[in-house]
Design a protein around this motif. Structure first.
Motif, PDB file in Angstrom:
ATOM      1  N   GLN A 192     -53.001  34.070 127.990  1.00  0.00           N
ATOM      2  CA  GLN A 192     -52.575  35.425 127.691  1.00  0.00           C
ATOM      3  C   GLN A 192     -51.817  35.464 126.364  1.00  0.00           C
ATOM      4  O   GLN A 192     -51.418  34.425 125.826  1.00  0.00           O
ATOM      5  CB  GLN A 192     -51.683  35.955 128.814  1.00  0.00           C
ATOM      6  CG  GLN A 192     -52.354  35.955 130.180  1.00  0.00           C
ATOM      7  CD  GLN A 192     -53.607  36.805 130.217  1.00  0.00           C
ATOM      8  OE1 GLN A 192     -53.576  37.972 129.813  1.00  0.00           O
ATOM      9  NE2 GLN A 192     -54.708  36.244 130.708  1.00  0.00           N
ATOM     10  N   VAL A 193     -51.618  36.667 125.851  1.00  0.00           N
ATOM     11  CA  VAL A 193     -50.884  36.842 124.599  1.00  0.00           C
ATOM     12  C   VAL A 193     -49.510  36.178 124.709  1.00  0.00           C
ATOM     13  O   VAL A 193     -48.788  36.369 125.690  1.00  0.00           O
ATOM     14  CB  VAL A 193     -50.715  38.340 124.274  1.00  0.00           C
ATOM     15  CG1 VAL A 193     -49.826  38.526 123.044  1.00  0.00           C
ATOM     16  CG2 VAL A 193     -52.071  38.991 124.044  1.00  0.00           C
ATOM     17  N   GLY A 194     -49.189  35.365 123.693  1.00  0.00           N
ATOM     18  CA  GLY A 194     -47.897  34.689 123.669  1.00  0.00           C
ATOM     19  C   GLY A 194     -47.913  33.293 124.251  1.00  0.00           C
ATOM     20  O   GLY A 194     -46.935  32.550 124.091  1.00  0.00           O
ATOM     21  N   GLU A 224     -51.503  33.235 116.466  1.00  0.00           N
ATOM     22  CA  GLU A 224     -50.283  33.336 115.668  1.00  0.00           C
ATOM     23  C   GLU A 224     -49.721  31.940 115.457  1.00  0.00           C
ATOM     24  O   GLU A 224     -49.626  31.155 116.403  1.00  0.00           O
ATOM     25  CB  GLU A 224     -49.227  34.196 116.380  1.00  0.00           C
ATOM     26  CG  GLU A 224     -49.563  35.666 116.460  1.00  0.00           C
ATOM     27  CD  GLU A 224     -48.460  36.464 117.142  1.00  0.00           C
ATOM     28  OE1 GLU A 224     -47.563  35.835 117.761  1.00  0.00           O
ATOM     29  OE2 GLU A 224     -48.493  37.700 117.062  1.00  0.00           O
ATOM     30  N   PHE A 225     -49.375  31.632 114.211  1.00  0.00           N
ATOM     31  CA  PHE A 225     -48.710  30.369 113.894  1.00  0.00           C
ATOM     32  C   PHE A 225     -47.205  30.613 113.853  1.00  0.00           C
ATOM     33  O   PHE A 225     -46.744  31.525 113.164  1.00  0.00           O
ATOM     34  CB  PHE A 225     -49.175  29.842 112.532  1.00  0.00           C
ATOM     35  CG  PHE A 225     -50.540  29.221 112.549  1.00  0.00           C
ATOM     36  CD1 PHE A 225     -50.690  27.844 112.497  1.00  0.00           C
ATOM     37  CD2 PHE A 225     -51.679  30.008 112.621  1.00  0.00           C
ATOM     38  CE1 PHE A 225     -51.948  27.261 112.512  1.00  0.00           C
ATOM     39  CE2 PHE A 225     -52.940  29.436 112.635  1.00  0.00           C
ATOM     40  CZ  PHE A 225     -53.076  28.059 112.581  1.00  0.00           C
ATOM     41  N   GLY A 259     -52.638  35.461 119.995  1.00  0.00           N
ATOM     42  CA  GLY A 259     -52.166  36.674 119.333  1.00  0.00           C
ATOM     43  C   GLY A 259     -52.559  37.941 120.070  1.00  0.00           C
ATOM     44  O   GLY A 259     -53.322  37.901 121.050  1.00  0.00           O
ATOM     45  N   PRO A 260     -52.075  39.083 119.602  1.00  0.00           N
ATOM     46  CA  PRO A 260     -52.286  40.353 120.308  1.00  0.00           C
ATOM     47  C   PRO A 260     -53.730  40.832 120.331  1.00  0.00           C
ATOM     48  O   PRO A 260     -54.089  41.661 121.165  1.00  0.00           O
ATOM     49  CB  PRO A 260     -51.397  41.337 119.535  1.00  0.00           C
ATOM     50  CG  PRO A 260     -51.239  40.724 118.179  1.00  0.00           C
ATOM     51  CD  PRO A 260     -51.224  39.245 118.407  1.00  0.00           C
ATOM     52  N   ASN A 261     -54.573  40.315 119.425  1.00  0.00           N
ATOM     53  CA  ASN A 261     -55.960  40.779 119.379  1.00  0.00           C
ATOM     54  C   ASN A 261     -56.924  39.869 120.131  1.00  0.00           C
ATOM     55  O   ASN A 261     -58.139  40.051 120.045  1.00  0.00           O
ATOM     56  CB  ASN A 261     -56.433  40.904 117.927  1.00  0.00           C
ATOM     57  CG  ASN A 261     -55.806  42.090 117.220  1.00  0.00           C
ATOM     58  OD1 ASN A 261     -55.258  42.981 117.858  1.00  0.00           O
ATOM     59  ND2 ASN A 261     -55.876  42.100 115.902  1.00  0.00           N
ATOM     60  N   ALA A 262     -56.403  38.903 120.868  1.00  0.00           N
ATOM     61  CA  ALA A 262     -57.281  37.928 121.526  1.00  0.00           C
ATOM     62  C   ALA A 262     -58.247  38.584 122.503  1.00  0.00           C
ATOM     63  O   ALA A 262     -59.382  38.143 122.650  1.00  0.00           O
ATOM     64  CB  ALA A 262     -56.444  36.873 122.240  1.00  0.00           C
TER      65      ALA A 262
END
Length: 234
Positions: free
Chosen positions: A27-29, A63-64, A73-76
């Motif tokens: 999931q995001v994050g 996101e790095f 990242g949020p667009n995954a």
């Protein structure tokens, strides 16, 4: 895991990483494997992995975080992604943008009315109320709130592809939407049309919402076309 063998290694590897995220249900994050671990897994060189991951970073899929690692990242989960490198549109391109929306959005309004999702409709109403506050105070971000309204209506359909499509239009053509509102020249009339659309969606009137959205966008197209010709469009 089979090694990557296609000529464009970084593109193929980017696809593999996206599939890996999905297979693991990340999931995001949440963090993914390190560059070296991915290089070993896919049997490619570390620089190739870095290139692939930077592609995904540019799309908002990864996101790095310096000193921490690589994260989803949020667009995954997005099915439609924006190309944010588009240049500003001229009037002809604005008309094309609106014509594309004219094909898509009446159906979106109809689906939103049929879905009649109470929490989603509450967000639509709240966004419309924010647009009215912007209108009354002369806030410069009215154009942005207007696009948020169209995005909220798309999300109210319950269809993720339609929601992503409207999000992408807003992200890529944000400045263009601001120009459209400026050329339109009558934000009160624009708001009143939005109010009518939302009322029909809330009433569950799919056909009425579809027709109202079509009329709304058709009127905007006519007005923008008139700026191209220097007079009233007929």
């Amino acid at each position: 895991m089979d090694p990557v063998v296609r000529k464009d290694l970084s593109a193929e590897l980017a696809d593999r990483v996206v599939r890996l995220i999905a297979e693991r249900g990340l999931q995001v994050g949440e963090s993914i494997d390190s560059v070296r671990t991915l290089a070993t897994r896919f049997e490619v060189a570390v620089p190739t992995v870095r290139e692939a991951l930077r592609r995904l970073e540019g799309l908002g899929i990864l996101e790095f975080r310096h000193g921490s690692g690589i994260y989803v990242g949020p667009n995954a989960g997005r099915m439609v992604l924006a190309n944010t490198m588009n240049p500003p549109a001229d009037v002809d391109q604005l008309v094309e943008l609106l014509e594309a929306r004219l094909v898509i959005e009446p159906g979106i309004a109809e689906l939103a009315a049929r879905a009649h999702d109470a929490p989603a409709l509450q967000l639509v109403e709240e966004t419309l109320a924010e647009a009215e506050r912007c209108l009354e105070t002369g806030a410069a971000n009215l154009w942005h709130v207007n696009m948020d309204l169209h995005r909220a209506i798309a999300r109210a359909t319950g269809n993720a592809v339609l929601g992503d499509t409207m999000d992408t239009l807003a992200e890529v053509h944000g400045d263009d939407q601001r120009q459209i509102l400026r050329l339109h020249g009558d934000p009160r009339a624009d708001f009143d049309e939005h109010r009518a659309i939302v009322d029909l969606i809330a009433a569950g009137d799919g056909a009425g919402a579809r027709d109202a959205m079509h009329t709304h966008l058709e009127d905007v197209v006519r007005i923008i076309r008139s700026t191209r010709t220097g007079g009233d469009a007929t």
